[in-house]
Structures are given as C-alpha cells and as structure tokens.
Design an enzyme around this catalytic site. Structure first.
Site, PDB file in Angstrom:
ATOM      1  N   GLU A  28       0.886  -1.132   0.113  1.00  0.00           N
ATOM      2  CA  GLU A  28       0.021   0.124  -0.033  1.00  0.00           C
ATOM      3  C   GLU A  28       0.906   1.148  -0.121  1.00  0.00           C
ATOM      4  O   GLU A  28       0.835   2.014   0.813  1.00  0.00           O
ATOM      5  CB  GLU A  28      -0.931   0.099   1.208  1.00  0.00           C
ATOM      6  N   PRO A  29       1.667   1.620  -1.120  1.00  0.00           N
ATOM      7  CA  PRO A  29       2.505   2.714  -1.078  1.00  0.00           C
ATOM      8  C   PRO A  29       1.610   4.083  -1.045  1.00  0.00           C
ATOM      9  O   PRO A  29       0.719   3.966  -1.933  1.00  0.00           O
ATOM     10  CB  PRO A  29       3.453   2.535  -2.347  1.00  0.00           C
ATOM     11  N   ARG A  54       4.044  18.738   8.039  1.00  0.00           N
ATOM     12  CA  ARG A  54       5.056  17.778   8.264  1.00  0.00           C
ATOM     13  C   ARG A  54       6.408  18.430   9.039  1.00  0.00           C
ATOM     14  O   ARG A  54       6.970  17.750   9.965  1.00  0.00           O
ATOM     15  CB  ARG A  54       5.482  17.228   7.075  1.00  0.00           C
ATOM     16  N   CYS A  66       0.303  32.195  13.090  1.00  0.00           N
ATOM     17  CA  CYS A  66       0.540  32.692  14.470  1.00  0.00           C
ATOM     18  C   CYS A  66       1.355  31.965  15.285  1.00  0.00           C
ATOM     19  O   CYS A  66       0.659  31.487  16.588  1.00  0.00           O
ATOM     20  CB  CYS A  66      -0.580  33.318  15.309  1.00  0.00           C
ATOM     21  N   TYR A  73       0.977  14.102   2.224  1.00  0.00           N
ATOM     22  CA  TYR A  73       0.700  14.530   3.416  1.00  0.00           C
ATOM     23  C   TYR A  73       1.037  15.845   3.729  1.00  0.00           C
ATOM     24  O   TYR A  73       1.410  16.279   4.870  1.00  0.00           O
ATOM     25  CB  TYR A  73       1.704  13.682   4.480  1.00  0.00           C
TER      26      TYR A  73
END
Ligand SMILES: Cc1ncc(COP(=O)(O)O)c(C=O)c1O
Length: 423
Positions: free
Chosen positions: A280-281, A320, A351, A381
């Site tokens: 499942e890449p 990330r 902020c 992501y």
C-alpha cells in the site's frame, strides 16, 4: 550543494528558455501567476508512472494509500492505472466512491472504524476490510445480515518490528494503537475468532510497520515475522502495508518501488510464502509528483543571525515540518538553475513561532518580496494533512500534463469558511 538536486523534482521537470521550471509542459511561474499561491502543482505523468510501477511490481496486490493525497481526480487516476485504493475513514471512502471508483476496488483501514463507517462499507461492498481490533470484529458480527455476502477481511497484526523512522509514524512495534499483537497471542486469537465467524470471510494477514522507511531490510524483517506467524493459517493474501520512504532533501536516496517489491518477493520466496503479496504505497506514489508554489511576502534580516522569508502559506498546507521535523529544499522557480548561495529560513503566515516550512533553505542571492518560491516533494501528506488554522484558506491543486493545467481542487474562499458555521 548550491544547485537544486534535480532528482527531487517530478519526472517531467524541465527548464524553459527563460530559466523557468516547467512541469508537465507547463511553466510553473505562469501557473503561480494564473492560479495564485500557495498552489500545489502535480505532475500527472509522474503519478501515472509510479502507479504503473506499483502495478507491475505487485500485480493485483498494488494498493494506493489515499491518505497521502486524495481528491476525486487522484482517486480516478489511481483507479485508471489499475491500483486498488486504501481508505482509512468514512470520508476517504466517500471521496473515492464519489470519484466513481468501484467499491470492490477499495480496501478499508482504520483502528477505530465506527458502526456507521462499517455499515456503509458493507452496504456498498468494499473489496477488503482490514480488521484492527476485537471491537471491530464484534461490530462486524452485529452488522451481519443473513443472505449478504460476508466481507473479505485481512487481520492487521503488529509484528514487533521497529521501523527506524519517526516515532509518530512507526506502527510495527508492540506498543502501538494499531492491530493485533503477534507476541502476546492476540493476533492468533483474532485469526481464530475471524475464521470461526460466518460474518466475515478471512482471506489474509496485514502488517504495516511505519512510514518514510528507507531500509528494505526493515520490511523484510517484518515479513519474516508475519510469514512465520501466517504459515499455519495458510491464507491466500499477505499485505506488507505501505511506508516506503522517499528522498526529500539533498543527499537522501530511497529504494524504488520496483526495488522494494523485488526485496519483498525475494524474502517471500526464501520464506516459502505462497500467498499473494499486497502493498500500500502512498508517499512513494505522490510525494515527488508535486511542488508547492508560494509568494514571498516579507523578508526579515537579522544581521549575524539569519534571514526569515515569510510566505503566504505554512503549517496549514504542510504540517510535516512542525509534526515530524521534516526537511525540505527551497528554490525559485523563475530561476531554477541559478545557484542557491543564500541561506534562509522559510516560514509561514500563521501565529506560531513553530510555523517553519524549511529551517535551512537555499535561494539565489537576489530574492525579493513578490518573488515566487517553491518547495519540492510536497505531494504527500501536505494537502491531505492541511488545515484551516488561523482561517487560512486551503490552496488550490492543479494537475499538469502535456502542456495542459487542470484545476482539480479550487482554492477555498472566505465564504467556504462559513459553510459549517451556523452563526
Ligand atoms: C495501513 C497503512 N497503509 C499504508 C500507508 C501509507 O504509507 P506511506 O504513505 O508511507 O506509503 C499507511 C500510512 O500511514 C498506513 O497506515
């Protein structure tokens, strides 16, 4: 060191006569001007190439992990290229179904699938459910309707393998919220329970050790544990999950999907595994397919300390760095071949002092307010983990191919921020 490492860019990346970065035959500087920034630009050919590579390597076991990046155009593309699609929530399931992906091509994941999510999955007839807990088995049992074909399931196990990656994306160790532990005997009990239930059709075992894993040995080690465990049950399918790493910054290199698959097939053969291997890449399919374009809004020089370059996005389009301390490169798409002598810190507009996109980015000397600046390898992501923090609008997404740019996700508007706000 000062040149942008070209291997981080999408497959069709090229430079035009003006020194602009071109992707999918489209000038990225023009795209930024036309669509505004921040803007995700995905190279459709790159995604198709990786999907084809996965299908060639894993055959019917090739599954795209949609959590990496999902919109209807992406779901259609992965489906067209022959991949099944992993969905891990009712939301991802909905988007894929709305994209027209047949339910039997969907693999339903999640450590806490609700009754409603499972009910929908059963009603539409998803291809596989990856069962993660005894509670989920109970729910499936109670939702079973006599006369309806029981769902094909795989039991997710945690093989007790450390994946050598960030602890937040490491899932194969015993101390994990995911799956049934092999070493405690829970996995065996789950298999026994599933095999004796008429509410489910147990077809295999699944393990996912983590994400952004560079060492194929870690996957092979997990496969050894899982194959050992799976042998007595003699089930037809065995999924090794996703998690293949990709290079984000200069000096990194990762195995290709083909190399990963070969290592898994070799390990499986050596272990006498006859089950169909599935994988499942997510990241390995889409991460390097995209860049994010931003506009420089302010430049703050702190003599003797550093230069902060602030752009019109940040942690809301790429969390990330703040989540995992992930690194990225920076470049100026209008001068993609220029040497990047100047070291800057690329920050967002949120902020939070932690709203840093790139701790140490490099750009050409003459960077000015109003210039477009870009980060490569943002296809996985970023958009999918994005947010509306500070009510910042989610960026648009364009797919580029053969000189055509297709807007597949429009930029949010201020009015979109009020859609769920009842006043
Ligand atoms: C079960 C499962 N499969 C596949 C993936 C995809 O991982 P990656 O995008 O690293 O390939 C994940 C990611 O978290 C996952 O949890």
């Amino acid at each position: 060191m000062t040149a942008l490492p070209w291997n981080l860019l999408p497959d069709t990346a090229a430079v035009d006569g003006d020194g602009h970065l071109v992707i999918g035959g489209c000038d990225t500087v023009r795209l930024a001007a036309e669509h505004g920034t921040p803007l995700f630009v995905y190279d459709e050919a790159h995604i198709r190439n990786r999907c084809r590579e996965a299908v060639a390597a894993f055959g019917p076991g090739a599954v795209y992990a949609s959590k990496a990046f999902l919109c209807r155009a992406m779901a259609r593309l992965a489906h067209e290229e022959g991949m099944a699609i992993d969905v891990s929530t009712g939301g991802e399931l909905h988007v894929c179904l709305e994209a027209g992906v047949p339910a039997e091509r969907l693999v339903f994941h999640g450590n806490n699938k609700s009754r409603n999510e499972l009910r929908r999955a059963l009603e539409v007839g998803v291809g596989r459910i990856i069962v993660d807990s005894f509670d989920e088995l109970d729910r499936l049992q109670s939702l079973h309707e006599p006369g309806r074909r029981p769902p094909r399931i795989l039991v997710r196990v945690t093989p007790g393998v450390e994946a050598h990656t960030h602890r937040f994306v490491s899932t194969g160790q015993d101390d994990s919220k995911f799956g049934f532990t092999v070493s405690s005997g829970a996995a065996t009990r789950a298999i026994e329970e599933a095999s004796s239930s008429s509410a489910v059709d147990l077809v295999g075992i699944h393990a996912h050790i983590g994400s952004q894993v560079f060492r194929v040995e870690s996957f092979a080690e997990a496969l050894r544990v899982v194959a050992d465990f799976a042998k007595p049950f003699d089930l037809p399918e065995l999924s090794i999950g996703g998690g293949l790493g990709v290079a984000y910054v200069e000096g990194e290199s990762a195995p290709s999907i083909t190399e990963w698959a070969q290592a898994m097939k070799d390990a499986a053969q050596a272990l006498g595994v006859t089950a169909q291997l599935a994988a499942e890449p997510g990241r390995a399919i889409v991460a390097q397919a995209a860049i994010t374009l931003y506009t420089v809004g302010t430049i703050k020089q702190l003599p003797g300390i550093r230069t902060y370059v602030a752009v019109d996005g940040g942690m809301s389009d790429n969390p990330r760095p703040i989540l995992y301390g992930s690194g990225y490169e920076t470049f100026v798409p209008a001068r993609v071949n220029d040497h990047r002598h100047r070291v800057i810190r690329l920050v967002g507009k949120h902020c939070e002092s932690g709203d840093v996109l790139v701790l140490e980015g490099r750009v050409p000397e003459a960077l000015e307010v109003g210039d477009f600046i870009a980060t490569p390898v943002t296809g996985a992501y970023g958009h999918s983990m994005g947010s509306n923090y500070n009510k910042v609008l989610r960026p648009a997404v364009v797919f580029v191919s053969d000189g055509e740019a297709r807007l597949v996700v429009r930029r949010e508007s201020f009015d979109d921020l009020l859609i769920t706000d009842l006043g």
